[in-house]
Design a protein around this motif. Structure first.
Motif, mmCIF file in Angstrom:
data_model
loop_
_atom_site.group_PDB
_atom_site.id
_atom_site.type_symbol
_atom_site.label_atom_id
_atom_site.label_comp_id
_atom_site.label_asym_id
_atom_site.label_seq_id
_atom_site.Cartn_x
_atom_site.Cartn_y
_atom_site.Cartn_z
ATOM 1 N N ASP A 1 45.081 64.921 31.625
ATOM 2 C CA ASP A 1 43.717 65.097 31.138
ATOM 3 C C ASP A 1 43.214 63.847 30.425
ATOM 4 O OD1 ASP A 1 43.256 67.764 31.946
ATOM 5 O OD2 ASP A 1 44.464 68.491 30.257
ATOM 6 N N LEU B 1 30.132 63.210 39.000
ATOM 7 C CA LEU B 1 30.849 62.933 37.759
ATOM 8 C C LEU B 1 29.897 62.605 36.609
ATOM 9 C CD1 LEU B 1 33.895 60.945 39.157
ATOM 10 C CD2 LEU B 1 33.978 63.141 37.965
ATOM 11 N N TYR C 1 38.871 60.341 35.674
ATOM 12 C CA TYR C 1 37.734 60.931 36.373
ATOM 13 C C TYR C 1 38.209 61.760 37.572
ATOM 14 C CZ TYR C 1 35.338 57.684 33.372
ATOM 15 O OH TYR C 1 34.893 57.015 32.263
ATOM 16 N N LYS D 1 39.474 69.342 38.962
ATOM 17 C CA LYS D 1 39.178 70.627 38.317
ATOM 18 C C LYS D 1 37.872 71.213 38.856
ATOM 19 C CE LYS D 1 41.610 70.167 33.914
ATOM 20 N NZ LYS D 1 41.447 70.164 32.432
ATOM 21 N N HIS D 2 36.903 70.338 39.136
ATOM 22 C CA HIS D 2 35.618 70.812 39.663
ATOM 23 C C HIS D 2 35.751 71.261 41.118
ATOM 24 C CE1 HIS D 2 31.265 70.969 40.268
ATOM 25 N NE2 HIS D 2 31.473 70.337 41.412
ATOM 26 N N ARG E 1 40.860 63.484 37.509
ATOM 27 C CA ARG E 1 41.265 64.751 36.893
ATOM 28 C C ARG E 1 40.058 65.678 36.759
ATOM 29 N NH1 ARG E 1 45.816 67.819 35.968
ATOM 30 N NH2 ARG E 1 45.704 68.899 33.948
ATOM 31 N N MET E 2 38.953 65.145 36.283
ATOM 32 C CA MET E 2 37.724 65.934 36.172
ATOM 33 C C MET E 2 37.275 66.442 37.539
ATOM 34 S SD MET E 2 35.449 63.639 33.535
ATOM 35 C CE MET E 2 34.044 64.746 33.691
ATOM 36 N N LEU F 1 29.158 65.871 35.200
ATOM 37 C CA LEU F 1 30.306 66.420 34.472
ATOM 38 C C LEU F 1 30.526 65.694 33.152
ATOM 39 C CD1 LEU F 1 32.832 66.922 37.433
ATOM 40 C CD2 LEU F 1 31.329 68.622 36.373
ATOM 41 N N CYS F 2 30.242 64.391 33.132
ATOM 42 C CA CYS F 2 30.381 63.618 31.896
ATOM 43 C C CYS F 2 29.318 64.014 30.876
ATOM 44 C CB CYS F 2 30.275 62.119 32.174
ATOM 45 S SG CYS F 2 31.749 61.390 32.885
#
Length: 210
Positions: free
Chosen positions: A16, A205, A151, A157-158, A153-154, A208-209
């Motif tokens: 993470d 992203l 990123y 998950k999405h 990782r993000m 998401l950020c």
């Protein structure tokens, strides 16, 4: 080798953003002593893949919009050139292998295997980049992907729920568009499709950020 294993884990987005990575934890995970872990952390810090404090503790860099924009601008420029050259120099054997990689990537997506899908995505991209014949470009891109790990990782998950409910097709379609342009030896179109592939992820992203 601890360095190679940890580096691959970072590229794949196994940690993470902001996660602390202690020497003791990693030594236990990799079944080794503290020394090779400490050396791996030092090398990865030199590559700007980890933030390491004076006491030796390491942390995955946090995600920020500014860093995302910086990385993606560099990716568009460098990877765009690599795919252009890859389209020019790719062999029939390379192209056949690329089709196999994308078939496996698509199958992983349809099976709901997010990890294999992300690995297949990386394999697809780097098969094209290696076809460019430029060791320099491949090394630069590899470093950018390493720093892109938080990123990724993000993104994973999405994407996971999207894969499960079958709304992952836009990602696959973009690969197929790149592949079609390469098959036609259309360097400009291959570059445009690759840049669009990066931009789609970049735009997602950004949300998401935020």
């Amino acid at each position: 080798m601890v360095y190679s294993q940890l580096r691959s884990a970072l590229i794949n987005g196994d940690f993470d953003p902001g996660q602390a990575l202690t020497i003791s934890l990693l030594a236990g995970q990799f079944g080794t002593s503290h020394m090779p872990v400490r050396e791996a952390l030092r090398r990865l810090a030199a590559e700007n893949a980890l933030d390491v404090s004076r006491n030796g503790s390491a942390r995955v860099p946090p995600v920020t919009l500014a860093r995302l924009d910086d990385l993606c601008r560099a990716r568009v420029a460098v990877e765009g050139l690599a795919v252009e050259l890859g389209t020019r120099f790719i062999t029939a054997e390379d192209l056949a292998r690329l089709v196999q990689i994308e078939d496996a990537h698509t199958a992983a997506a349809k099976a709901g295997n997010v990890y294999s899908m992300l690995v297949g995505n990386r394999d697809f991209h780097f098969a094209i980049y290696r076809a460019s014949g430029s060791d320099v470009l491949v090394q630069l891109i590899d470093t950018l992907w390493l720093r892109f790990g938080p990123y990724m990782r993000m993104l994973s998950k999405h994407v996971k729920p999207l894969v499960k409910n079958g709304t992952h097709e836009p990602y696959i379609r973009q690969h197929l568009a790149i592949l079609a342009a390469i098959d036609r030896r259309d360097e400009a179109q291959a570059r445009a499709e690759l840049e669009r592939d990066i931009t789609i992820t970049w735009d997602l992203l950004k949300e998401l950020c935020g």
